[in-house]
Design an enzyme around this catalytic site. Structure first.
Site, mmCIF file in Angstrom:
data_model
loop_
_atom_site.group_PDB
_atom_site.id
_atom_site.type_symbol
_atom_site.label_atom_id
_atom_site.label_comp_id
_atom_site.label_asym_id
_atom_site.label_seq_id
_atom_site.Cartn_x
_atom_site.Cartn_y
_atom_site.Cartn_z
ATOM 1 N N GLY A 62 0.636 -1.094 0.057
ATOM 2 C CA GLY A 62 0.343 0.108 -0.095
ATOM 3 C C GLY A 62 1.051 1.351 -0.133
ATOM 4 N N PHE A 63 0.197 2.322 0.081
ATOM 5 C CA PHE A 63 0.970 3.477 -0.115
ATOM 6 C C PHE A 63 1.774 3.646 1.467
ATOM 7 C CE2 PHE A 63 0.080 7.730 1.941
ATOM 8 C CZ PHE A 63 1.134 8.555 1.778
ATOM 9 N N THR A 93 -12.243 -7.220 7.470
ATOM 10 C CA THR A 93 -10.963 -6.866 7.349
ATOM 11 C C THR A 93 -10.375 -6.314 8.510
ATOM 12 O OG1 THR A 93 -11.223 -6.730 4.876
ATOM 13 C CG2 THR A 93 -8.985 -5.916 5.848
ATOM 14 N N ALA A 118 -1.494 0.148 12.943
ATOM 15 C CA ALA A 118 -1.683 1.302 12.466
ATOM 16 C C ALA A 118 -3.084 1.731 12.577
ATOM 17 C CB ALA A 118 -1.374 1.495 10.906
ATOM 18 N N TYR A 165 -16.469 2.324 10.561
ATOM 19 C CA TYR A 165 -14.840 2.310 10.352
ATOM 20 C C TYR A 165 -14.396 2.843 11.707
ATOM 21 C CZ TYR A 165 -10.429 3.452 8.735
ATOM 22 O OH TYR A 165 -9.192 3.587 8.248
#
Ligand code: UDP
Length: 332
Positions: free
Chosen positions: A10-11, A95, A117, A149
């Site tokens: 990922g980024f 997820t 994270a 979220y």
């Protein structure tokens, strides 16, 4: 260090992989390539200390096997981006909840330390002038995907914390505030790469709402070394630490600045929230980190200004003139 980086394609993950390899670590990347991309690792492709595994953090046995070979886990794999969360709420929840539980459980079994994270989203609509880690969370209904979220990420934090309390797992949590930089895609909602791509293509810059909402963008180059330093610092274990930038901007001012720095003639348009995210979406008016705790723990002092952040993204996309004008327009 033998590190496993979930979400390493990922980024932020790919920048972390660069950094870990530069430090001499052996790195395994686990990524399902749902929002990440192998191209993000082009710079380190073929590196003798790098192994890439395509797979999901929902695959308990795989996570277990890879974690058993490591001493350190950086858990960055998650459903990311407002558009991803809104468009795929169930997959995102799974997820972010089961995936994290798998990682923590595997780390416990392996005796590995973990960095989890998390996100400034956990503060929800609290628009205080500098959110410190003790700030209250102000969330709307959990039935709205944005807040579900935030709820899931809050539970991830709690799970990491409790694993530390109950099993002695060495776990540090970072709350990332609008981290941006090269390789971040605008496809899943992130405003800075979206504005840069729109400006470079000569398309209108799409401000959602009236553009008075404010954010503080942090550079991935400031944040990534801090993540590693925090995990190395025992006094950071068992707590959540904010990481982000220092310069606040309204989204309208951001759009104007992107236009200036790219020399673009794109117009700026205003898009109602309902049109951008669907009915009932709630944005937060302001989100500004207090990074004092990171400063006390590891001397964190973010140095990239907003102009430098924007410029680094423009440069990574080939600069104003070299951009591929024939590229497909953004469709999100
Ligand atoms: N935003 C915008 N235009 C876009 C994408 C996002 O005006 O094309 C706004 C978005 O509504 C929010 C801010 O920019 O107010 C930051 O959005 P982003 O998704 O990057 O981060 P977050 O909302 O998580 O802070």
């Amino acid at each position: 260090m033998r590190a496993l980086v979930t979400g390493g394609a990922g980024f932020i993950g790919s920048h972390l992989v660069d950094h870990l390899l530069a430090l001499g670590a052996r790195v395994t990347v686990l990524d399902d390539l749902s929002t990440g991309s192998e191209a993000n690792l082009d710079q380190v492709k073929g590196h003798s200390q790098l192994r890439f595994v395509t797979g999901s953090i929902l695959d308990e046995r795989l996570v277990d096997r890879l974690t058993a070979e490591t001493d350190t886990v950086f858990h960055l794999a998650a459903a990311v981006g407002v558009h991803t969360i809104v468009d795929h709420p169930l997959r995102s929840l799974r997820t972010n909840l089961h995936g994290t539980e798998n990682v923590l459980e595997a780390a416990r079994r392996a005796g590995a330390r973990v960095l989890v994270a998390s996100t400034s989203e956990v503060y929800g609509k609290n628009d205080a002038d500098g959110l410190d880690e003790e700030a209250d969370r102000i969330l709307g209904s959990p039935l709205k995907s944005r807040w579900s979220y935030a709820a899931a990420k809050g539970l991830d934090e709690l799970m990491a914390y409790v694993y530390g309390q109950q099993y002695g797992l060495e776990a540090a949590i970072v709350r990332l505030f609008n981290v941006v930089g090269p390789r971040q895609t605008g496809r899943y909602g992130m405003v800075v790469p979206r504005f840069v791509d729109q400006a470079l293509r000569g398309e209108p810059l799409t401000i959602y709402g009236d553009g008075t909402q404010r954010r503080c963008f942090g550079s991935v180059y400031d944040v990534v070394p801090a993540m590693v330093a925090l995990l190395d610092r025992k006094s950071a274990h068992g707590r959540a630490v904010n990481l982000g930038g220092f310069q606040e901007t309204s989204i309208r001012a951001l759009a104007e600045r992107v236009r200036e720095l790219t020399g673009s003639a794109s117009e700026i348009v205003y898009v109602p929230y309902e049109e951008a995210y669907g009915e009932g979406y709630e944005d937060m008016q302001r989100r500004m980190p207090d990074t004092g705790l990171a400063k006390r723990l590891i001397g964190y002092a973010p140095s990239y200004s907003l102009d430098e952040i924007i410029t680094s993204i423009v440069a990574a996309r080939g600069g104003p003139r070299l951009v591929d004008q024939a590229a497909a327009p953004l469709t999100v």
